[in-house]
Write an enzyme that holds these catalytic residues in place. Structure first.
Site, mmCIF file in Angstrom:
data_model
loop_
_atom_site.group_PDB
_atom_site.id
_atom_site.type_symbol
_atom_site.label_atom_id
_atom_site.label_comp_id
_atom_site.label_asym_id
_atom_site.label_seq_id
_atom_site.Cartn_x
_atom_site.Cartn_y
_atom_site.Cartn_z
ATOM 1 C CG HIS A 1 -3.872 4.487 3.859
ATOM 2 N ND1 HIS A 1 -3.128 4.114 4.942
ATOM 3 C CD2 HIS A 1 -3.114 4.174 2.791
ATOM 4 C CE1 HIS A 1 -1.975 3.592 4.549
ATOM 5 N NE2 HIS A 1 -1.951 3.614 3.240
ATOM 6 C CB CYS B 1 2.674 7.218 3.088
ATOM 7 S SG CYS B 1 3.466 5.772 2.351
ATOM 8 C CG HIS C 1 -0.899 5.741 -0.833
ATOM 9 N ND1 HIS C 1 -0.832 6.658 0.204
ATOM 10 C CD2 HIS C 1 -0.486 4.562 -0.321
ATOM 11 C CE1 HIS C 1 -0.363 6.056 1.287
ATOM 12 N NE2 HIS C 1 -0.155 4.771 1.001
ATOM 13 C CG HIS D 1 -1.866 -0.047 0.321
ATOM 14 N ND1 HIS D 1 -0.576 -0.161 -0.127
ATOM 15 C CD2 HIS D 1 -1.893 1.057 1.108
ATOM 16 C CE1 HIS D 1 0.149 0.833 0.375
ATOM 17 N NE2 HIS D 1 -0.637 1.588 1.130
ATOM 18 C CG HIS E 1 -13.740 -0.689 -3.927
ATOM 19 N ND1 HIS E 1 -13.566 -2.042 -3.754
ATOM 20 C CD2 HIS E 1 -13.232 -0.380 -5.145
ATOM 21 C CE1 HIS E 1 -12.993 -2.539 -4.831
ATOM 22 N NE2 HIS E 1 -12.770 -1.560 -5.689
ATOM 23 C CD GLU F 1 0.468 -0.157 3.773
ATOM 24 O OE1 GLU F 1 -0.313 0.345 4.600
ATOM 25 O OE2 GLU F 1 1.607 0.278 3.560
#
Length: 147
Positions: free
Chosen positions: A27, A37, A41, A43, A78, A130
């Site tokens: 995201h 952010c 990137h 998670h 994904h 997260e």
């Protein structure tokens, strides 16, 4: 195996189930205050979904665990969360794919499906971790939805 302790939510129902899952997703947060952010990137999100109710379905389940995984994991794993434009927005900060936004979106997807079930279970909490040190708990504000 994931073993975590989650915040408890009070509810009046006889049954409560919890489903854990991992979601690997990317995201970005489309706002200058997001710092690094702002860039795409990823998670590995740890998600716990809490569902409660009084009645079991004709199979003897409150909700089938596999159906929850199909609803959430198959949809988000994904993927680039920002591309789920039915749930997230790059214009409205209330719908950015922050951890808070992800938790709310998961709740909305699940509760929409639960509303179609005859036994009317309710999603009472969504926990989204997260990072190892950061998580969000979403609980629906409208108590009418839970009863």
């Amino acid at each position: 195996m994931m073993q975590q302790i989650y915040p408890q939510v009070q509810h009046p129902f006889q049954f409560e189930l919890n489903k854990d899952m991992h979601i690997a997703a990317a995201h970005y947060i489309p706002h200058e205050d997001a710092g690094k952010c702002q860039k795409v990137h990823g998670h590995t999100y740890f998600v716990n979904i809490t569902i409660a109710g009084d009645e079991l379905d004709e199979s003897g389940f409150l909700v089938n665990f596999a159906s929850l995984k199909k609803l959430i994991h198959n949809r988000f794993d994904h993927s680039l969360l920002n591309e789920h434009t039915d749930l997230f927005s790059d214009k409205d900060s209330n719908y950015f794919p922050t951890t808070e936004g992800v938790a709310r979106a998961i709740y909305e997807v699940i509760q929409k499906d639960l509303n179609t079930k005859e036994n009317k279970p309710k999603c009472v909490q969504v926990f989204v971790r997260e990072t190892p040190t950061s998580y969000v708990v979403f609980r629906p504000k409208n108590k009418e939805e839970q009863v």
